[in-house]
Scaffold this motif. Structure first.
Motif, PDB file in Angstrom:
ATOM      1  N   MET A 156      19.993 -13.544  82.906  1.00  0.00           N
ATOM      2  CA  MET A 156      18.807 -12.982  81.872  1.00  0.00           C
ATOM      3  C   MET A 156      18.020 -12.026  82.637  1.00  0.00           C
ATOM      4  SD  MET A 156      16.255 -15.333  79.712  1.00  0.00           S
ATOM      5  CE  MET A 156      17.508 -16.212  78.932  1.00  0.00           C
ATOM      6  N   THR A 157      17.678 -10.862  81.987  1.00  0.00           N
ATOM      7  CA  THR A 157      17.077  -9.904  82.557  1.00  0.00           C
ATOM      8  C   THR A 157      15.418 -10.429  82.533  1.00  0.00           C
ATOM      9  OG1 THR A 157      16.351  -8.745  80.675  1.00  0.00           O
ATOM     10  CG2 THR A 157      18.355  -8.050  81.899  1.00  0.00           C
ATOM     11  N   ASP A 158      14.476  -9.546  83.396  1.00  0.00           N
ATOM     12  CA  ASP A 158      13.197 -10.038  83.338  1.00  0.00           C
ATOM     13  C   ASP A 158      12.392  -9.796  82.064  1.00  0.00           C
ATOM     14  OD1 ASP A 158      13.324 -10.746  85.886  1.00  0.00           O
ATOM     15  OD2 ASP A 158      12.478  -8.749  86.751  1.00  0.00           O
ATOM     16  N   SER A 159      12.615  -8.605  81.406  1.00  0.00           N
ATOM     17  CA  SER A 159      12.208  -8.344  80.136  1.00  0.00           C
ATOM     18  C   SER A 159      12.627  -9.495  78.957  1.00  0.00           C
ATOM     19  CB  SER A 159      12.511  -6.949  79.544  1.00  0.00           C
ATOM     20  OG  SER A 159      13.981  -6.885  79.476  1.00  0.00           O
ATOM     21  N   LEU A 160      14.041  -9.869  79.082  1.00  0.00           N
ATOM     22  CA  LEU A 160      14.547 -10.893  78.094  1.00  0.00           C
ATOM     23  C   LEU A 160      13.655 -12.177  78.449  1.00  0.00           C
ATOM     24  CD1 LEU A 160      16.394 -11.746  75.959  1.00  0.00           C
ATOM     25  CD2 LEU A 160      18.093 -11.979  77.587  1.00  0.00           C
TER      26      LEU A 160
END
Length: 429
Positions: free
Chosen positions: A1-5
């Protein structure tokens, strides 16, 4: 999971949890105010009604209101716990994964998820529903249902829900998958069309499955009602009496249907309690809603709000954080449309609760307008005595907490409304 997500997901989780907690606190606070206010005024009938309402009737209404409010506290706590269980604690995600393993991916699994959710939710609600009918309503002399009739109603409503709901769900799921990014617009058009159709077919095809509707046989009353409707420029397909007494001692009257299919329905319990002029006044109130186009306004409002809701759902279905932020691990190899529908249905009431007073205020405004129309067409005194009988018959408290009324009540508080009627009764028409 990306930081923004991850940030978006955690943000939604925090926002949902905060809204749920604040809403639950506000509900408990308002209910506590209502309980205290009604209990404090239980010992004395309000001065304006001291000559028309007995102390015994006033105290019964207070006790009934308090019993319902205390049961409501339990329902709130249970509802919040169940909602947390379905969402942030992973219940919906676990149910989805179990059905994927059992049925694989596809339409069958999605429909099974919707159906399993409805069945499980209904089973959770069933004990409190039984208690309300056979304990609370029974204690105050309102319940007329047998266990056999209660079970029959449950079975019939479940079958009707499945026969109507499953094809609709399948069609909406198909639209979500097959009609592109504007699926929500097509789904909204279908949903609105179905609701309009339901207004037409409900009175003749669905309602008779639960109650008997007999033509109004009292010729004198029929003549009065017909003359009133003609005077008001209103036509209906028929005047009917419903056997409401087989389920409850509560009394009511209503319009049902849409367009040429409109019909007037009186509960048999209402006709047993009101005089002919009082029935006229109650009917004139309902006609007032049509005269002021309240029904059309509400339908248009429903159209607009549902369009906004479908558009928001169309956006959220494409956002991974919408699923993860509400405790659901979305399917990777298949559609998440059924999950999105259920999550949206679970989450939206948490946020929309805070704007409920706006709609309650609008509804109370409509009720006052309908009262004023009824007074102009019949008699303020007849409407006042009819409403007072209905309040007493339904054990509606004359002393609700004013803030609770402003937040929740779709109809004006009894004292406020009846005082207006008494003022109107002093004015010649």
């Amino acid at each position: 999971m990306t930081d923004s997500l991850l940030t978006a997901s955690l943000g939604l989780t925090a926002l949902f949890a905060a809204a749920l907690g604040l809403g639950l606190w506000l509900r408990f606070w308002l209910s506590s105010r209502q309980i205290r206010h009604v209990a404090q005024h239980r010992a004395q009938v309000p001065a304006a009604f001291a000559s028309t309402v007995s102390l015994a009737a006033h105290q019964k209404a207070a006790d009934y209101t308090l019993a319902k409010a205390r049961l409501g506290l339990l329902e709130m706590a249970l509802g919040a716990a169940v909602l947390l269980g379905w969402t942030l604690l992973g219940g919906l995600s676990a149910l989805n994964q179990a059905l994927v393993q059992l049925l694989g991916h596809g339409m069958t699994q999605q429909l099974a998820l919707l159906m399993a959710f409805v069945v499980l939710s209904g089973a959770i609600d069933l004990p409190l529903s039984w208690y309300q009918t056979f304990v609370l309503e029974q204690r105050f002399g309102f319940n007329k249902m047998t266990l056999k009739l209660w079970l029959a109603d449950l079975l019939k409503s479940s079958l009707i829900g499945a026969l109507i709901g499953l094809p609709i769900a399948a069609l909406i799921l198909w639209m979500m998958a097959a009609t592109g990014s504007l699926w929500w617009l097509w789904a909204w058009l279908f949903w609105m069309g179905f609701n309009l159709l339901l207004l037409v077919i409900y009175p003749t095809l669905i309602a008779p499955l639960f109650n008997k509707f007999a033509p109004l046989e009292d010729e004198a009353l029929r003549s009065r009602v017909t003359a009133l409707m003609q005077r008001c420029g209103f036509s209906a397909k028929g005047l009917f009496v419903m056997d409401g007494s087989k389920r409850s001692a509560h009394a009511n009257a209503y319009f049902t249907g849409f367009g040429a299919a409109k019909r007037v329905v009186f509960y048999d319990t209402l006709l047993a309690k009101l005089s002919a002029p009082e029935v006229d006044a109650v009917l004139a109130h309902e006609l007032g809603h049509f005269k002021h186009k309240h029904i059309i306004k509400r339908i248009v409002s429903m159209f607009a709000l549902s369009l906004a809701g479908f558009a928001l759902l169309g956006y959220l279905t494409q956002q991974l954080w919408f699923y993860t932020g509400l405790g659901v691990q979305p399917n990777v190899a298949s559609s998440n449309d059924a999950l999105a529908l259920l999550l949206f249905m679970l989450a939206m009431p948490v946020f929309s609760f805070f704007i409920a007073p706006v709609f309650a205020q609008l509804s109370r405004k409509h009720e006052f307008e309908a009262d004023a129309y009824a007074v102009s067409q019949t008699s303020a005194q007849d409407l006042s005595t009819a409403l007072l009988k209905l309040y007493e018959d339904n054990a509606a408290t004359l002393t609700p907490d004013p803030l609770y009324v402003r937040f929740y009540y779709s109809h004006p508080g009894a004292t406020e409304r009846l005082e207006r009627m008494q003022v109107g009764a002093a004015v010649p028409h």
